[in-house]
Design a protein around this motif. Structure first.
Motif, PDB file in Angstrom:
ATOM      1  N   LYS A   1       2.482  10.305  -5.468  1.00 42.87           N
ATOM      2  CA  LYS A   1       2.141   9.071  -6.173  1.00 42.87           C
ATOM      3  C   LYS A   1       0.627   8.865  -6.190  1.00 42.87           C
ATOM      4  CE  LYS A   1       6.413   6.696  -5.072  1.00 42.87           C
ATOM      5  NZ  LYS A   1       7.033   5.733  -4.146  1.00 42.87           N
ATOM      6  N   PHE A   2       0.150   8.306  -7.282  1.00 41.64           N
ATOM      7  CA  PHE A   2      -1.284   8.063  -7.447  1.00 41.64           C
ATOM      8  C   PHE A   2      -1.531   6.662  -8.004  1.00 41.64           C
ATOM      9  CE2 PHE A   2      -0.601  12.605  -8.058  1.00 41.64           C
ATOM     10  CZ  PHE A   2      -1.581  13.180  -7.253  1.00 41.64           C
ATOM     11  N   PHE A   3      -2.575   6.031  -7.501  1.00 45.79           N
ATOM     12  CA  PHE A   3      -3.108   4.807  -8.097  1.00 45.79           C
ATOM     13  C   PHE A   3      -4.494   5.168  -8.617  1.00 45.79           C
ATOM     14  CE2 PHE A   3      -5.695   1.068  -8.234  1.00 45.79           C
ATOM     15  CZ  PHE A   3      -4.846   0.077  -8.723  1.00 45.79           C
ATOM     16  N   LEU A   4      -4.710   4.984  -9.911  1.00 45.01           N
ATOM     17  CA  LEU A   4      -5.982   5.361 -10.529  1.00 45.01           C
ATOM     18  C   LEU A   4      -6.711   4.123 -11.040  1.00 45.01           C
ATOM     19  CD1 LEU A   4      -4.498   8.158 -10.637  1.00 45.01           C
ATOM     20  CD2 LEU A   4      -5.288   8.385 -12.972  1.00 45.01           C
ATOM     21  N   SER A   5      -7.982   3.984 -10.693  1.00 44.52           N
ATOM     22  CA  SER A   5      -8.810   2.937 -11.299  1.00 44.52           C
ATOM     23  C   SER A   5     -10.273   3.324 -11.088  1.00 44.52           C
ATOM     24  CB  SER A   5      -8.524   1.565 -10.671  1.00 44.52           C
ATOM     25  OG  SER A   5      -8.752   1.602  -9.285  1.00 44.52           O
ATOM     26  N   HIS A   6     -11.185   2.585 -11.735  1.00 46.61           N
ATOM     27  CA  HIS A   6     -12.609   2.915 -11.585  1.00 46.61           C
ATOM     28  C   HIS A   6     -13.034   2.788 -10.132  1.00 46.61           C
ATOM     29  CE1 HIS A   6     -16.679   3.666 -12.687  1.00 46.61           C
ATOM     30  NE2 HIS A   6     -17.105   2.472 -12.316  1.00 46.61           N
ATOM     31  N   THR A   7     -12.625   1.686  -9.509  1.00 40.57           N
ATOM     32  CA  THR A   7     -12.863   1.508  -8.078  1.00 40.57           C
ATOM     33  C   THR A   7     -11.761   0.595  -7.545  1.00 40.57           C
ATOM     34  OG1 THR A   7     -14.469   0.792  -6.389  1.00 40.57           O
ATOM     35  CG2 THR A   7     -14.456  -0.452  -8.429  1.00 40.57           C
ATOM     36  N   VAL A   8     -11.757   0.383  -6.260  1.00 41.19           N
ATOM     37  CA  VAL A   8     -10.843  -0.596  -5.663  1.00 41.19           C
ATOM     38  C   VAL A   8     -11.643  -1.464  -4.684  1.00 41.19           C
ATOM     39  CG1 VAL A   8      -8.665   0.691  -5.860  1.00 41.19           C
ATOM     40  CG2 VAL A   8     -10.160   1.099  -3.887  1.00 41.19           C
ATOM     41  N   PRO A   9     -11.210  -2.713  -4.495  1.00 37.24           N
ATOM     42  CA  PRO A   9     -11.898  -3.563  -3.523  1.00 37.24           C
ATOM     43  C   PRO A   9     -11.405  -3.264  -2.106  1.00 37.24           C
ATOM     44  CG  PRO A   9     -10.119  -4.768  -4.532  1.00 37.24           C
ATOM     45  CD  PRO A   9     -10.114  -3.412  -5.165  1.00 37.24           C
ATOM     46  N   SER A  10     -11.696  -4.164  -1.182  1.00 37.10           N
ATOM     47  CA  SER A  10     -11.288  -3.987   0.215  1.00 37.10           C
ATOM     48  C   SER A  10      -9.777  -3.805   0.326  1.00 37.10           C
ATOM     49  CB  SER A  10     -11.686  -5.221   1.015  1.00 37.10           C
ATOM     50  OG  SER A  10     -10.916  -6.322   0.581  1.00 37.10           O
ATOM     51  N   ARG A  11      -9.356  -3.225   1.421  1.00 35.37           N
ATOM     52  CA  ARG A  11      -7.930  -3.004   1.656  1.00 35.37           C
ATOM     53  C   ARG A  11      -7.169  -4.333   1.615  1.00 35.37           C
ATOM     54  NH1 ARG A  11      -3.974  -2.981   5.320  1.00 35.37           N
ATOM     55  NH2 ARG A  11      -2.474  -1.292   5.184  1.00 35.37           N
ATOM     56  N   GLU A  12      -7.771  -5.344   2.230  1.00 31.59           N
ATOM     57  CA  GLU A  12      -7.127  -6.651   2.295  1.00 31.59           C
ATOM     58  C   GLU A  12      -6.805  -7.194   0.888  1.00 31.59           C
ATOM     59  OE1 GLU A  12      -9.435  -9.473   4.559  1.00 31.59           O
ATOM     60  OE2 GLU A  12      -7.990 -11.054   4.103  1.00 31.59           O
ATOM     61  N   LEU A  13      -7.778  -7.126   0.001  1.00 31.64           N
ATOM     62  CA  LEU A  13      -7.544  -7.608  -1.368  1.00 31.64           C
ATOM     63  C   LEU A  13      -6.495  -6.758  -2.084  1.00 31.64           C
ATOM     64  CD1 LEU A  13     -11.136  -8.510  -2.651  1.00 31.64           C
ATOM     65  CD2 LEU A  13      -9.292 -10.092  -2.090  1.00 31.64           C
ATOM     66  N   MET A  14      -6.545  -5.454  -1.852  1.00 35.41           N
ATOM     67  CA  MET A  14      -5.587  -4.557  -2.522  1.00 35.41           C
ATOM     68  C   MET A  14      -4.152  -4.819  -2.066  1.00 35.41           C
ATOM     69  SD  MET A  14      -6.510  -2.535  -4.940  1.00 35.41           S
ATOM     70  CE  MET A  14      -5.562  -1.008  -5.042  1.00 35.41           C
ATOM     71  N   MET A  15      -3.994  -5.237  -0.818  1.00 40.82           N
ATOM     72  CA  MET A  15      -2.650  -5.491  -0.292  1.00 40.82           C
ATOM     73  C   MET A  15      -2.027  -6.735  -0.932  1.00 40.82           C
ATOM     74  SD  MET A  15      -1.983  -2.915   1.510  1.00 40.82           S
ATOM     75  CE  MET A  15      -3.136  -1.934   0.552  1.00 40.82           C
ATOM     76  N   ASP A  16      -2.864  -7.556  -1.553  1.00 46.95           N
ATOM     77  CA  ASP A  16      -2.374  -8.738  -2.276  1.00 46.95           C
ATOM     78  C   ASP A  16      -2.583  -8.504  -3.778  1.00 46.95           C
ATOM     79  OD1 ASP A  16      -1.392 -11.257  -2.760  1.00 46.95           O
ATOM     80  OD2 ASP A  16      -3.297 -12.275  -2.336  1.00 46.95           O
ATOM     81  N   PHE A  17      -2.089  -7.371  -4.234  1.00 45.54           N
ATOM     82  CA  PHE A  17      -2.432  -6.872  -5.576  1.00 45.54           C
ATOM     83  C   PHE A  17      -2.062  -7.839  -6.703  1.00 45.54           C
ATOM     84  CE2 PHE A  17      -2.088  -4.045  -9.276  1.00 45.54           C
ATOM     85  CZ  PHE A  17      -3.355  -3.492  -9.232  1.00 45.54           C
ATOM     86  N   ASP A  18      -0.958  -8.546  -6.558  1.00 41.29           N
ATOM     87  CA  ASP A  18      -0.519  -9.445  -7.637  1.00 41.29           C
ATOM     88  C   ASP A  18      -1.513 -10.573  -7.894  1.00 41.29           C
ATOM     89  OD1 ASP A  18       1.676  -7.940  -8.009  1.00 41.29           O
ATOM     90  OD2 ASP A  18       3.028  -9.211  -6.825  1.00 41.29           O
ATOM     91  N   ASN A  19      -2.318 -10.886  -6.883  1.00 39.44           N
ATOM     92  CA  ASN A  19      -3.280 -11.977  -7.043  1.00 39.44           C
ATOM     93  C   ASN A  19      -4.717 -11.496  -7.198  1.00 39.44           C
ATOM     94  OD1 ASN A  19      -1.392 -14.152  -6.818  1.00 39.44           O
ATOM     95  ND2 ASN A  19      -1.170 -13.571  -4.664  1.00 39.44           N
ATOM     96  N   ILE A  20      -4.871 -10.209  -7.400  1.00 37.51           N
ATOM     97  CA  ILE A  20      -6.230  -9.657  -7.443  1.00 37.51           C
ATOM     98  C   ILE A  20      -6.916 -10.046  -8.766  1.00 37.51           C
ATOM     99  CG2 ILE A  20      -5.994  -7.413  -8.603  1.00 37.51           C
ATOM    100  CD1 ILE A  20      -7.139  -6.128  -6.120  1.00 37.51           C
ATOM    101  N   ASP A  21      -8.218 -10.290  -8.710  1.00 33.62           N
ATOM    102  CA  ASP A  21      -9.021 -10.487  -9.917  1.00 33.62           C
ATOM    103  C   ASP A  21      -9.254  -9.081 -10.489  1.00 33.62           C
ATOM    104  OD1 ASP A  21     -11.047 -10.764 -11.772  1.00 33.62           O
ATOM    105  OD2 ASP A  21     -12.352 -11.950 -10.472  1.00 33.62           O
ATOM    106  N   TRP A  22      -8.859  -8.867 -11.746  1.00 37.40           N
ATOM    107  CA  TRP A  22      -8.912  -7.500 -12.293  1.00 37.40           C
ATOM    108  C   TRP A  22     -10.316  -6.896 -12.224  1.00 37.40           C
ATOM    109  CZ3 TRP A  22     -11.988  -6.027 -16.320  1.00 37.40           C
ATOM    110  CH2 TRP A  22     -12.521  -7.047 -17.128  1.00 37.40           C
ATOM    111  N   GLN A  23     -11.363  -7.767 -12.215  1.00 31.96           N
ATOM    112  CA  GLN A  23     -12.734  -7.237 -12.161  1.00 31.96           C
ATOM    113  C   GLN A  23     -13.019  -6.501 -10.847  1.00 31.96           C
ATOM    114  OE1 GLN A  23     -15.988  -8.767 -13.928  1.00 31.96           O
ATOM    115  NE2 GLN A  23     -14.954  -9.932 -15.504  1.00 31.96           N
ATOM    116  N   GLU A  24     -12.222  -6.810  -9.819  1.00 31.87           N
ATOM    117  CA  GLU A  24     -12.361  -6.067  -8.555  1.00 31.87           C
ATOM    118  C   GLU A  24     -12.109  -4.577  -8.767  1.00 31.87           C
ATOM    119  OE1 GLU A  24     -13.455  -6.978  -5.735  1.00 31.87           O
ATOM    120  OE2 GLU A  24     -13.284  -9.154  -5.667  1.00 31.87           O
ATOM    121  N   LEU A  25     -11.329  -4.243  -9.805  1.00 38.79           N
ATOM    122  CA  LEU A  25     -11.005  -2.836 -10.057  1.00 38.79           C
ATOM    123  C   LEU A  25     -12.092  -2.118 -10.853  1.00 38.79           C
ATOM    124  CD1 LEU A  25      -7.198  -3.276 -10.785  1.00 38.79           C
ATOM    125  CD2 LEU A  25      -8.242  -2.449  -8.680  1.00 38.79           C
ATOM    126  N   ILE A  26     -13.149  -2.867 -11.220  1.00 37.42           N
ATOM    127  CA  ILE A  26     -14.289  -2.180 -11.837  1.00 37.42           C
ATOM    128  C   ILE A  26     -15.581  -2.348 -11.031  1.00 37.42           C
ATOM    129  CG2 ILE A  26     -13.308  -2.206 -14.182  1.00 37.42           C
ATOM    130  CD1 ILE A  26     -15.369  -4.398 -14.904  1.00 37.42           C
TER     131      ILE A  26
END
Ligand code: MN
Length: 223
Positions: A131-156
Protein backbone atom coordinates in the motif's frame (compact mmCIF):
# COMPACT_ATOMS: atom_id res chain seq x y z
CA UNK A 1 4.63 -0.68 -14.32
CA UNK A 2 3.74 2.18 -12.02
CA UNK A 3 6.33 4.84 -11.33
CA UNK A 4 6.67 7.96 -9.21
CA UNK A 5 8.91 11.00 -9.50
CA UNK A 6 8.73 14.48 -8.03
CA UNK A 7 10.05 18.03 -7.96
CA UNK A 8 11.09 18.27 -11.59
CA UNK A 9 11.38 22.05 -11.05
CA UNK A 10 11.71 22.83 -14.72
CA UNK A 11 14.35 20.20 -15.50
CA UNK A 12 12.86 19.22 -18.85
CA UNK A 13 15.92 17.35 -20.14
CA UNK A 14 16.12 15.17 -17.02
CA UNK A 15 12.39 14.43 -17.27
CA UNK A 16 12.75 13.23 -20.88
CA UNK A 17 15.91 11.28 -20.03
CA UNK A 18 14.08 9.50 -17.21
CA UNK A 19 11.10 8.58 -19.42
CA UNK A 20 13.62 7.05 -21.82
CA UNK A 21 15.54 5.29 -19.06
CA UNK A 22 12.41 3.55 -17.70
CA UNK A 23 11.14 2.88 -21.24
CA UNK A 24 7.93 4.65 -20.29
CA UNK A 25 5.14 3.31 -22.50
CA UNK A 26 1.36 3.57 -22.86
CA UNK A 27 0.86 0.58 -20.55
CA UNK A 28 2.81 2.25 -17.70
CA UNK A 29 1.56 4.88 -15.28
CA UNK A 30 3.63 7.71 -13.85
CA UNK A 31 2.68 9.76 -10.81
CA UNK A 32 4.41 13.14 -10.60
CA UNK A 33 4.22 14.35 -7.02
CA UNK A 34 4.21 18.07 -7.63
CA UNK A 35 6.52 21.03 -8.16
CA UNK A 36 6.85 20.51 -11.89
CA UNK A 37 7.57 24.20 -12.39
CA UNK A 38 9.76 27.03 -10.99
CA UNK A 39 13.53 27.34 -10.40
CA UNK A 40 14.50 25.67 -13.70
CA UNK A 41 13.23 27.11 -16.98
CA UNK A 42 11.56 24.06 -18.58
CA UNK A 43 8.55 23.70 -16.31
CA UNK A 44 5.90 24.83 -18.74
CA UNK A 45 7.39 22.65 -21.46
CA UNK A 46 7.11 19.67 -19.10
CA UNK A 47 3.49 20.51 -18.28
CA UNK A 48 2.53 20.60 -21.96
CA UNK A 49 4.20 17.23 -22.45
CA UNK A 50 2.41 15.79 -19.40
CA UNK A 51 -0.94 17.05 -20.70
CA UNK A 52 -0.59 14.97 -23.85
CA UNK A 53 -0.06 11.77 -21.90
CA UNK A 54 -3.14 10.25 -20.30
CA UNK A 55 -1.01 7.91 -18.19
CA UNK A 56 0.85 10.64 -16.32
CA UNK A 57 -1.04 11.55 -13.17
CA UNK A 58 -0.02 14.87 -11.61
CA UNK A 59 -0.33 15.64 -7.91
CA UNK A 60 -0.25 19.20 -6.64
CA UNK A 61 2.89 20.82 -5.24
CA UNK A 62 3.13 24.18 -3.49
CA UNK A 63 4.82 25.76 -6.52
CA UNK A 64 2.16 24.48 -8.93
CA UNK A 65 -0.55 25.76 -6.60
CA UNK A 66 1.03 29.19 -6.15
CA UNK A 67 1.53 29.64 -9.89
CA UNK A 68 -1.99 28.50 -10.72
CA UNK A 69 -3.55 30.79 -8.13
CA UNK A 70 -1.49 33.86 -9.01
CA UNK A 71 -1.62 33.51 -12.78
CA UNK A 72 -5.40 33.04 -12.62
CA UNK A 73 -5.77 36.15 -10.47
CA UNK A 74 -3.46 38.23 -12.65
CA UNK A 75 -5.89 37.83 -15.52
CA UNK A 76 -8.20 40.09 -13.58
CA UNK A 77 -7.18 43.39 -11.98
CA UNK A 78 -4.65 42.51 -9.30
CA UNK A 79 -4.64 44.36 -5.99
CA UNK A 80 -1.52 45.29 -4.01
CA UNK A 81 -1.71 42.20 -1.87
CA UNK A 82 -1.70 39.90 -4.89
CA UNK A 83 1.14 41.89 -6.47
CA UNK A 84 3.19 41.49 -3.29
CA UNK A 85 2.65 37.71 -3.29
CA UNK A 86 3.41 37.69 -7.00
CA UNK A 87 6.79 39.38 -6.40
CA UNK A 88 7.55 36.83 -3.69
CA UNK A 89 6.74 34.01 -6.08
CA UNK A 90 9.02 35.48 -8.77
CA UNK A 91 11.95 35.56 -6.36
CA UNK A 92 11.15 32.09 -5.02
CA UNK A 93 11.74 30.39 -8.37
CA UNK A 94 8.70 31.68 -10.23
CA UNK A 95 10.55 34.03 -12.60
CA UNK A 96 11.45 31.47 -15.33
CA UNK A 97 7.91 30.10 -15.15
CA UNK A 98 6.40 33.55 -15.55
CA UNK A 99 8.72 34.42 -18.43
CA UNK A 100 7.71 31.26 -20.29
CA UNK A 101 4.03 31.75 -19.44
CA UNK A 102 4.00 35.29 -20.87
CA UNK A 103 5.08 33.96 -24.26
CA UNK A 104 2.14 31.55 -24.52
CA UNK A 105 -0.92 32.24 -26.65
CA UNK A 106 -4.11 33.08 -24.77
CA UNK A 107 -5.45 29.65 -25.64
CA UNK A 108 -2.37 27.87 -24.27
CA UNK A 109 -2.46 29.99 -21.10
CA UNK A 110 -6.04 28.94 -20.52
CA UNK A 111 -5.27 25.30 -21.19
CA UNK A 112 -2.28 25.38 -18.84
CA UNK A 113 -4.20 26.98 -15.98
CA UNK A 114 -7.09 24.56 -16.27
CA UNK A 115 -4.63 21.63 -16.35
CA UNK A 116 -2.91 22.89 -13.17
CA UNK A 117 -6.32 23.30 -11.59
CA UNK A 118 -7.14 19.59 -11.91
CA UNK A 119 -4.09 18.20 -10.04
CA UNK A 120 -5.19 16.03 -7.15
CA UNK A 121 -3.69 16.48 -3.71
CA UNK A 122 -3.09 12.83 -2.81
CA UNK A 123 -3.53 9.30 -4.09
CA UNK A 124 -3.76 5.97 -2.31
CA UNK A 125 -2.67 2.89 -4.21
CA UNK A 126 -2.24 -0.81 -3.67
CA UNK A 127 0.32 -2.40 -5.97
CA UNK A 128 1.55 -5.98 -5.73
CA UNK A 129 0.13 -6.21 -2.21
CA UNK A 130 1.94 -3.07 -1.04
CA UNK A 131 0.00 0.00 0.00
CA UNK A 132 1.12 3.53 -0.79
CA UNK A 133 0.04 7.03 0.20
CA UNK A 134 1.28 9.57 -2.35
CA UNK A 135 1.34 13.35 -1.95
CA UNK A 136 3.73 16.28 -2.41
CA UNK A 137 4.47 16.25 1.31
CA UNK A 138 2.82 15.28 4.57
CA UNK A 139 2.56 17.19 7.85
CA UNK A 140 3.44 15.87 11.32
CA UNK A 141 2.42 12.35 12.26
CA UNK A 142 -0.12 13.73 14.71
CA UNK A 143 -1.96 15.71 12.02
CA UNK A 144 -1.84 12.78 9.60
CA UNK A 145 -3.45 10.48 12.16
CA UNK A 146 -6.47 12.80 12.12
CA UNK A 147 -6.64 12.72 8.33
CA UNK A 148 -10.36 13.45 7.98
CA UNK A 149 -9.86 16.84 9.62
CA UNK A 150 -6.62 17.77 7.92
CA UNK A 151 -6.31 21.09 6.05
CA UNK A 152 -5.50 19.94 2.49
CA UNK A 153 -2.75 22.59 2.25
CA UNK A 154 -0.77 20.54 4.77
CA UNK A 155 -0.28 18.05 1.92
CA UNK A 156 1.57 20.64 -0.14
CA UNK A 157 3.50 22.57 2.54
CA UNK A 158 3.55 20.35 5.65
CA UNK A 159 6.76 19.23 7.32
CA UNK A 160 7.14 15.49 7.45
CA UNK A 161 8.67 13.79 10.48
CA UNK A 162 10.92 11.31 8.73
CA UNK A 163 12.04 9.73 12.01
CA UNK A 164 8.52 8.53 12.82
CA UNK A 165 6.54 5.63 11.34
CA UNK A 166 3.26 7.05 10.03
CA UNK A 167 1.66 3.80 8.86
CA UNK A 168 2.71 0.26 9.73
CA UNK A 169 1.14 -1.20 6.61
CA UNK A 170 1.65 1.59 4.12
CA UNK A 171 4.48 3.52 2.48
CA UNK A 172 4.25 7.29 2.48
CA UNK A 173 5.78 8.52 -0.78
CA UNK A 174 6.51 12.24 -0.95
CA UNK A 175 8.67 14.91 -2.61
CA UNK A 176 9.03 18.57 -1.56
CA UNK A 177 12.07 18.17 0.68
CA UNK A 178 15.32 17.41 -1.15
CA UNK A 179 16.67 14.20 0.38
CA UNK A 180 20.00 15.91 1.17
CA UNK A 181 18.09 18.04 3.67
CA UNK A 182 16.64 14.95 5.37
CA UNK A 183 20.00 13.24 5.66
CA UNK A 184 23.02 14.56 3.77
CA UNK A 185 24.18 11.00 3.04
CA UNK A 186 21.17 10.71 0.71
CA UNK A 187 22.16 13.70 -1.43
CA UNK A 188 20.91 12.94 -4.97
CA UNK A 189 19.45 9.60 -3.82
CA UNK A 190 15.96 8.41 -2.91
CA UNK A 191 15.55 8.21 0.88
CA UNK A 192 13.82 5.17 2.38
CA UNK A 193 13.35 4.85 6.13
CA UNK A 194 10.52 4.01 8.55
CA UNK A 195 8.04 3.41 5.70
CA UNK A 196 8.78 6.84 4.21
CA UNK A 197 10.02 7.01 0.65
CA UNK A 198 11.25 10.52 -0.12
CA UNK A 199 11.87 10.90 -3.83
CA UNK A 200 12.90 14.56 -4.30
CA UNK A 201 16.58 14.15 -5.14
CA UNK A 202 16.79 17.92 -5.66
CA UNK A 203 17.17 17.65 -9.45
CA UNK A 204 17.50 21.41 -9.99
CA UNK A 205 20.21 21.67 -7.29
CA UNK A 206 22.04 18.32 -7.55
CA UNK A 207 21.53 17.61 -11.26
CA UNK A 208 20.12 14.17 -10.41
CA UNK A 209 16.51 13.15 -10.93
CA UNK A 210 15.23 10.04 -9.18
CA UNK A 211 12.29 7.81 -10.02
CA UNK A 212 10.91 4.78 -8.19
CA UNK A 213 9.00 1.84 -9.63
CA UNK A 214 6.19 1.11 -7.17
CA UNK A 215 5.80 -2.48 -8.40
CA UNK A 216 9.39 -3.43 -7.60
CA UNK A 217 10.65 -0.52 -5.43
CA UNK A 218 13.54 -0.31 -7.86
CA UNK A 219 15.14 3.14 -8.04
CA UNK A 220 16.33 4.87 -11.20
CA UNK A 221 18.54 7.93 -11.58
CA UNK A 222 19.48 10.22 -14.46
CA UNK A 223 21.81 13.19 -14.47
MN1 MN B 1 7.46 21.76 -2.77
Amino acid sequence: MIYAMSDLHGCYDLYIKMLEKINFSDTDTLYILGDVIDRGDGGIKILFDMMKRKNIIPLLGNHDYTAQTLLSKLKKKANDEILAVFKMWLSDGGLPTYQAYKKLSDEDKKELLSYLNCFSVFEELEIQGRKFFLSHTVPSRELMMDFDNIDWQELIVGECEYDKVYFDDKYTVTGHTPTALIDYRYKGKIFEHKNHIAIDCGAVFTGTLGCICLDTLEKYYVN
